[in-house]
Design an enzyme around this catalytic site. Structure first.
Site, mmCIF file in Angstrom:
data_model
loop_
_atom_site.group_PDB
_atom_site.id
_atom_site.type_symbol
_atom_site.label_atom_id
_atom_site.label_comp_id
_atom_site.label_asym_id
_atom_site.label_seq_id
_atom_site.Cartn_x
_atom_site.Cartn_y
_atom_site.Cartn_z
ATOM 1 N N THR A 1 -9.867 4.238 -2.028
ATOM 2 C CA THR A 1 -10.589 5.459 -2.381
ATOM 3 C C THR A 1 -11.910 5.576 -1.642
ATOM 4 O O THR A 1 -12.232 6.619 -1.065
ATOM 5 C CB THR A 1 -10.831 5.505 -3.897
ATOM 6 O OG1 THR A 1 -9.571 5.538 -4.580
ATOM 7 C CG2 THR A 1 -11.646 6.726 -4.284
ATOM 8 N N CYS A 2 -12.717 4.513 -1.668
ATOM 9 C CA CYS A 2 -14.076 4.586 -1.125
ATOM 10 C C CYS A 2 -14.077 5.021 0.332
ATOM 11 O O CYS A 2 -14.804 5.936 0.711
ATOM 12 C CB CYS A 2 -14.769 3.239 -1.276
ATOM 13 S SG CYS A 2 -16.409 3.176 -0.523
ATOM 14 N N GLU B 1 0.841 -1.193 0.000
ATOM 15 C CA GLU B 1 0.000 0.000 0.000
ATOM 16 C C GLU B 1 0.876 1.242 0.000
ATOM 17 O O GLU B 1 1.745 1.394 0.853
ATOM 18 C CB GLU B 1 -0.917 0.008 1.223
ATOM 19 C CG GLU B 1 -1.752 1.258 1.399
ATOM 20 C CD GLU B 1 -2.617 1.582 0.197
ATOM 21 O OE1 GLU B 1 -2.408 2.667 -0.397
ATOM 22 O OE2 GLU B 1 -3.473 0.754 -0.156
ATOM 23 N N HIS C 1 -49.101 1.478 -0.825
ATOM 24 C CA HIS C 1 -49.667 2.801 -1.120
ATOM 25 C C HIS C 1 -49.809 3.574 0.195
ATOM 26 O O HIS C 1 -50.264 3.015 1.194
ATOM 27 C CB HIS C 1 -51.044 2.648 -1.775
ATOM 28 C CG HIS C 1 -51.733 3.961 -2.003
ATOM 29 N ND1 HIS C 1 -51.403 4.792 -3.056
ATOM 30 C CD2 HIS C 1 -52.703 4.599 -1.292
ATOM 31 C CE1 HIS C 1 -52.163 5.867 -3.000
ATOM 32 N NE2 HIS C 1 -52.963 5.782 -1.931
#
Length: 457
Positions: A38-39, A31, A440
């Site tokens: 990134t995330c 690393e 609904h």
């Protein structure tokens, strides 16, 4: 020279590959930056924490039409920033410590890796290693356009803008994609004057045309959006930055306290010197992989931004699971499934999409029918007084199978999920609409009515 059974370059989704079944393997994890990719550190997670806060800050301004007088008293940027990174930074450090100190078969190297040949890697720490199998999951970084004097001006990317010391009064954003659109929403909701500079004639131009047109129309009511502008030069001023632009009406300038460059991302293959490993690349620098995530060297696999068409965490996670399986089961490998990859833009309004746009269907010569449904036409849309959002569906007229779905409006990233499920499992539009109850008056009625509107036999 130390030899490993497996080397993994990158600690985003690649860090999820080692598991108990590999306990007998000697594994190296390389690393160059912060664990988590990134995330976790500069992408999905912190940006959405900022977006949610921005949604709260913007809510009072939208309450007037509902008969509610509300206002945002103040935005405390340091508290907002520190809440986000006070949670994220310990996770990144914890992930590093766990791999480095609690995995007996894992060795962590923290440096910029470079290939010396197809099985030999300079770890960037002064040590060179070899491996039988290698996984490249080294991600991407912000792409910086060729703008004269930009380096002397001082600018931010998505990697740095979220850690500003203080909230600026004004911000100019160069870019027209999802990164630009999300940060424009965040900072404008916090009271910052936002200007967006786009080379194209639309924001989010890769979305379905009707979606991009609607989003651009809404954006121009909230931000200073400059379309069809080329940024030719950047200039540092006493109070910030000045950009020189060329557009339909000739030359112009725009000034702001801070500048954000959000013109996309580029794969990190150049940093790894992958040519020495003999890997084939796409024209944009991504590593070429097959459906099993194998590169042109069978013992080297790749996943995520460094190889994928999609700069999406859920795609990288899927590919990591495929790679993990294929490392453990080389005689019965699995294929990655990229048939129906969804994506969302967490701006205001939200956008979510999956499958083909209408323009792509036309270009491919695919027969389709389409239907749209406005949020304003369903009961929950009445409750929200939403007048701009809609869902658009594309389907095969012969089979009723959905081939594309696009939504712009409140909670689009959630509302689209049943459509992703239907496409993934082959559920046709008529069966989906009529074969189940729809609550609904909930927002998924938008999907139900759009399905019923498709002109199918």
């Amino acid at each position: 020279m130390r030899h490993f059974d497996l080397v993994i370059i990158g600690t985003g989704s690649g860090n999820s590959i080692p598991n108990d079944a590999m306990a007998g393997w000697q594994i190296a994890i390389l690393e160059k930056g912060t664990f988590g990719g990134t995330c976790l550190n500069v992408g999905c997670i912190p940006t959405k924490m900022f977006v949610h806060t921005a949604d709260q800050a913007a809510a009072p301004a939208n309450a007037k039409k509902l008969g509610v007088d509300a206002h945002t008293d103040a935005v405390h940027w340091p508290e907002i920033r520190d809440r986000v990174f006070g949670r994220i930074d310990p996770i990144a450090e914890g992930g590093r410590n766990w791999r480095a100190n609690e995995n007996a078969n894992v060795t962590v190297y923290e440096g910029t890796a470079k290939f010396l040949d197809e099985k030999t890697i300079d770890t960037g720490t002064g040590e060179t290693i070899t491996a039988d199998r290698i996984v490249i999951a080294a991600g991407s970084r912000p792409s910086i356009p060729d703008i004269a004097d930009l380096d002397q001006t001082g600018y931010h990317t998505s990697d740095t803008i979220m850690r500003l010391d203080e909230l600026p009064k004004s911000l100019v954003i160069v870019g027209s994609g999802f990164i630009a659109s999300e940060f424009a929403h965040v900072f404008s909701s916090f009271g910052v004057e936002v200007t967006v500079i786009a080379r194209s004639n639309l924001l989010l131009r890769h979305e379905d045309l009707e979606i991009a047109e609607r989003f651009t129309e809404i954006a121009r009511q909230k931000w200073d959006v400059r379309l069809q502008r080329k940024t030719t030069r950047a200039e540092k001023t006493a109070t910030g930055v000045r950009l020189h632009l060329e557009g339909p009406n000739g030359e112009e300038t725009v000034e702001a306290e801070q500048l954000l460059i959000a013109t996309g991302r580029q794969p990190n293959t150049d940093l790894l010197d992958v040519a020495k490993a003999g890997l084939d690349l796409h024209d944009d620098g991504r590593v070429k992989v097959d459906e099993y995530q194998r590169t042109s060297q069978d013992h080297i696999l790749a996943l995520g931004d460094i190889s994928s068409d999609y700069q999406l965490k859920h795609v990288a996670n899927h590919e990591a699971k495929v790679v993990q399986h294929n490392l453990l089961n080389p005689d019965s490998p699995r294929k990655s499934d990229h048939r129906f990859v969804p994506a969302a833009v967490f701006s205001s309004p939200q956008i979510a999409s999956v499958g083909l746009t209408e323009e792509q269907a036309k270009d491919k010569g695919i027969r389709y029918v389409t239907a749209s449904q406005a949020y304003a036409s369903i009961a929950y849309g009445w409750a929200m007084e939403d007048t701009t959002g809609f869902a658009k569906l594309l389907a095969d007229p012969a089979t009723g199978q959905l081939i594309g779905a696009h939504i712009i409006g409140p909670q689009a990233s959630t509302v689209i999920q049943p459509l992703i499920q239907a496409m993934s499992f082959g559920l046709d539009a008529k069966t989906m609409a009529q074969g189940q109850y729809w609550i609904h008056p909930a927002m998924p009625e938008l999907v139900e009515n759009a399905l019923l509107n498709l002109p199918l036999d």
